[in-house]
Scaffold this active site. Structure first.
Site, PDB file in Angstrom:
ATOM      1  N   CYS A  52      32.137  44.759  35.215  1.00 21.28           N
ATOM      2  CA  CYS A  52      33.142  43.911  34.226  1.00 21.28           C
ATOM      3  C   CYS A  52      32.735  42.677  33.831  1.00 21.28           C
ATOM      4  CB  CYS A  52      34.480  43.326  35.115  1.00 21.28           C
ATOM      5  SG  CYS A  52      35.224  44.724  36.254  1.00 21.28           S
ATOM      6  N   ALA A  58      32.275  40.816  30.660  1.00 22.67           N
ATOM      7  CA  ALA A  58      32.428  40.247  29.341  1.00 22.67           C
ATOM      8  C   ALA A  58      33.193  38.868  29.862  1.00 22.67           C
ATOM      9  CB  ALA A  58      33.292  40.830  28.235  1.00 22.67           C
ATOM     10  N   GLY A 110      29.049  35.398  31.407  1.00 21.91           N
ATOM     11  CA  GLY A 110      28.273  34.582  32.301  1.00 21.91           C
ATOM     12  C   GLY A 110      27.512  34.936  33.542  1.00 21.91           C
ATOM     13  N   LYS A 111      28.025  35.704  34.174  1.00 20.96           N
ATOM     14  CA  LYS A 111      27.329  36.290  35.315  1.00 20.96           C
ATOM     15  C   LYS A 111      26.435  37.029  34.932  1.00 20.96           C
ATOM     16  CE  LYS A 111      31.689  35.409  37.996  1.00 20.96           C
ATOM     17  NZ  LYS A 111      32.455  35.456  36.905  1.00 20.96           N
ATOM     18  N   ASP A 115      35.292  52.239  30.556  1.00 24.59           N
ATOM     19  CA  ASP A 115      36.322  51.855  31.502  1.00 24.59           C
ATOM     20  C   ASP A 115      35.569  52.002  32.877  1.00 24.59           C
ATOM     21  OD1 ASP A 115      38.079  51.915  34.012  1.00 24.59           O
ATOM     22  OD2 ASP A 115      39.516  52.749  32.603  1.00 24.59           O
ATOM     23  N   ASP A 141      33.103  41.763  39.177  1.00 19.99           N
ATOM     24  CA  ASP A 141      33.837  40.507  38.945  1.00 19.99           C
ATOM     25  C   ASP A 141      35.100  40.901  38.374  1.00 19.99           C
ATOM     26  OD1 ASP A 141      34.041  37.687  39.012  1.00 19.99           O
ATOM     27  OD2 ASP A 141      33.586  37.876  36.976  1.00 19.99           O
ATOM     28  N   CYS A 177      38.650  35.646  40.672  1.00 16.24           N
ATOM     29  CA  CYS A 177      39.062  34.306  40.791  1.00 16.24           C
ATOM     30  C   CYS A 177      40.550  33.892  41.242  1.00 16.24           C
ATOM     31  CB  CYS A 177      38.648  33.759  39.521  1.00 16.24           C
ATOM     32  SG  CYS A 177      39.464  34.552  37.938  1.00 16.24           S
TER      33      CYS A 177
HETATM   34  C1  LIG Z   1      37.047  38.343  35.393  1.00 10.23           C
HETATM   35  S1  LIG Z   1      36.636  39.060  33.791  1.00 10.23           S
HETATM   36  C2  LIG Z   1      35.108  39.182  33.994  1.00 10.23           C
HETATM   37  C3  LIG Z   1      33.970  37.646  33.647  1.00 10.23           C
HETATM   38  C4  LIG Z   1      32.527  37.855  33.624  1.00 10.23           C
HETATM   39  N1  LIG Z   1      32.052  38.752  34.980  1.00 10.23           N
HETATM   40  C5  LIG Z   1      31.687  36.723  33.335  1.00 10.23           C
HETATM   41  O1  LIG Z   1      31.240  36.074  34.396  1.00 10.23           O
HETATM   42  O2  LIG Z   1      31.868  36.277  32.200  1.00 10.23           O
HETATM   43  C6  LIG Z   1      37.119  40.777  33.919  1.00 10.23           C
HETATM   44  C7  LIG Z   1      36.722  41.596  33.018  1.00 10.23           C
HETATM   45  O3  LIG Z   1      37.029  42.874  33.381  1.00 10.23           O
HETATM   46  C8  LIG Z   1      37.612  43.534  32.044  1.00 10.23           C
HETATM   47  N2  LIG Z   1      38.198  44.829  32.723  1.00 10.23           N
HETATM   48  C9  LIG Z   1      39.339  45.068  32.922  1.00 10.23           C
HETATM   49  N3  LIG Z   1      39.592  46.317  33.074  1.00 10.23           N
HETATM   50  C10 LIG Z   1      38.426  47.123  33.134  1.00 10.23           C
HETATM   51  C11 LIG Z   1      37.919  48.103  33.633  1.00 10.23           C
HETATM   52  N4  LIG Z   1      38.834  49.312  34.010  1.00 10.23           N
HETATM   53  N5  LIG Z   1      36.637  48.584  33.295  1.00 10.23           N
HETATM   54  C12 LIG Z   1      35.735  47.700  32.928  1.00 10.23           C
HETATM   55  N6  LIG Z   1      35.897  46.549  32.677  1.00 10.23           N
HETATM   56  C13 LIG Z   1      37.794  45.972  32.842  1.00 10.23           C
HETATM   57  C14 LIG Z   1      38.188  42.681  31.285  1.00 10.23           C
HETATM   58  O4  LIG Z   1      38.062  43.068  29.951  1.00 10.23           O
HETATM   59  C15 LIG Z   1      37.372  41.404  31.579  1.00 10.23           C
HETATM   60  O5  LIG Z   1      36.287  41.049  30.679  1.00 10.23           O
END
Ligand SMILES: C[S@@+](CC[C@H](N)C(=O)[O-])C[C@H]1O[C@@H](n2cnc3c(N)ncnc32)[C@H](O)[C@@H]1O
Lengths: 302, 168
Positions: free
Chosen positions: A106, A108, A111-112, A157, A177, A230
């Protein structure tokens, strides 16, 4: 702050916790060592008279005394990246090595994922995935700005992620994350609790379980998976890890972190969790004057 | 050479022009030659990297594992625009690899660098080649690349894309 009342029984010094949650958070940046050493990045900031404080636990994390951390030369060159201090914790716990294959399930806005690239000296492979196409452009922008050439971006996904598109059949390490209720970002985003509801916790918890299960499956035996959110809600933290401990071949392992934190819970709301969940970290805002975070480290056992 | 470029996927560049199977696709050899001839970047700089095309003429630089072809969103960064008369490197590439360049690098004073980062064109003296240059400035005891500029008729035009421009 109303929803946070449910944590009164589990948070030490609850009044200090609430007070910290009410204080806005300052600006932090991470030094991007793909483009500049810590010495060079801090020298660039000093030349521009931008005051900073280096985090004790991680010399690559700086608290900046400026309102516009994005308008420095250091930022223009990609020496620094705006990233909350606790948000830099999960990649450090995952601890990837140069040359490994790492999945950020996950990812976007990245950052990580870019921090993982930097920890690997931009060698090996970071597969940065996100299911939200709209957020992929920010991920790509950040990866290119920070010069991460070992990072590939996919849009899928994570719950049924296929490795077929790559040549390999397992990752060495995976970071989950997870999307979450974001209670711990209240200091950055005062509206964070506006849509809070127990129903929401339950539905997001289901998604988290699906993603973490797939992460364990897609990681090789002996490999590492880090689960982070978080948020404070045990439904999204210990309960998710507990579910995956029961469903997949993995165990919770201990890790060292030079930050103050509370251990993970072994029970909540009448439900008991495996005692190894004590190895997880609950970082509360009043501990280190940061946002809130949960981190658990798993080892894949088969 | 009947195959056409497929804009939906990444294809790894052939090693040499002889191995080319897709019309108009450049080879790794030609890309390395370009960076060496134009900017004196040693080809060995890219020993760990592979080059890919996705979208006609858009070349990406990557150092991770991946089979070819592959349909994903991105790999590494876009580094070069080919299939046009004058090849054009990207700002992000210049910032990441420009420190290895020893030719066609124009050093800017602080105020000039500020204008460049803001995306402005400016009149400047330069007795080297015209065309795409790497613009840099001195920061923290080193010359640090800012991005790509187009030098023509006594003017340096900033090629820093909108989203990367900053008022500093
Ligand atoms: C907490 S954010 C991640 C922040 C990122 N790790 C960073 O450090 O910039 C959670 C992300 O999970 C994505 N997400 C939600 N459901 C998901 C899924 N089933 N599979 C993959 N990504 C998913 C969201 O679009 C969102 O961008």
């Amino acid at each position: 702050m109303e929803p946070l009342e449910r944590y009164r029984p589990i948070v030490d010094d609850f009044e200090a916790f609430l007070a910290a949650c009410r204080r806005p958070l300052g600006n932090a940046v991470r030094i991007n060592t793909i483009k500049a050493s810590v010495e060079r990045a801090t020298a660039a900031l000093e030349e521009e008279s931008v005051a900073y404080d280096q985090a004790d636990w991680n010399p690559r994390v700086l608290r900046l005394e400026t309102d516009s951390p994005g308008s420095t030369w250091a930022s223009f060159h990609g020496f620094t990246h705006g990233q909350e201090e606790v948000s830099a914790v999960p990649p450090v716990v995952l601890d990837p090595e140069p040359g490994e294959r790492v999945w950020d399930a996950c990812a976007a806005p990245g950052g990580k994922a870019t921090q993982l690239s930097a920890l690997m000296n931009d060698e090996g492979t970071v597969v940065a995935n996100d299911s939200n196409l709209g957020r992929i452009s920010a991920l790509r922008f950040n990866a290119e700005r920070l010069g991460a050439t070992n990072l590939a971006v996919t849009n899928a996904d994570a719950r049924n992620y296929s490795l077929q598109r790559f040549e390999f059949d397992a990752f060495d390490r995976t970071l989950v994350d997870a999307p979450c209720s974001c209670e711990g970002t209240i200091r950055k985003n005062p509206d964070a609790l506006e849509d809070w509801s127990e129903d929401h916790l339950a539905s997001v918890s289901g998604i988290q379980k699906g993603i973490l299960r797939r992460a364990v499956q897609a990681t090789r035996e002996g490999g590492t998976v880090v689960y982070s959110t978080c948020t404070f809600a045990p439904e999204e933290n210990e309960e998710v890890v507990q579910h995956v401990l029961e469903a997949e071949d993995c165990r919770v392992v201990d890790f060292h972190l030079d930050l103050e934190y509370a251990p993970g819970l072994t029970e909540w709301d009448g439900e008991e969790f495996d005692e190894t969940l004590e190895h997880a970290a609950r970082i509360y805002p009043h501990h280190n004057d940061t946002g809130g975070f949960f981190v658990a480290k798993l080892e894949v056992t088969a | 050479m009947s195959e056409q470029n497929d804009g939906q996927r990444f294809d790894r560049l052939p090693e040499t022009p002889d191995e080319r199977t897709v019309e108009g696709r450049v080879s790794r050899e030609e890309v390395l030659e370009y960076f060496e001839d134009r900017f004196a970047i040693p080809p060995a700089t890219f020993d760990e990297h592979t080059f890919w095309e996705k979208g006609a003429g858009k070349i990406w630089i990557y150092c991770g594992d991946a089979p070819t072809p592959i349909e994903i969103e991105a790999m590494g960064m876009t580094c070069l625009r080919t299939r046009q008369e004058h090849w054009k490197p990207t700002t992000d590439f210049a910032q990441r690899f420009g420190r290895h360049a020893e030719a066609c690098v124009i050093e800017l004073e602080r105020e000039e660098a500020r204008a460049f980062a803001a995306g402005e064109d400016q009149e400047l003296e330069w007795d080297g080649d015209w065309g795409y240059l790497i613009a840099g400035h001195r920061i923290a005891d080193g010359l640090e690349p800012l991005g790509i500029g187009l030098y023509v008729h006594g003017e340096l035009r900033s090629m820093v894309p909108k989203g990367r421009q900053r008022e500093l």
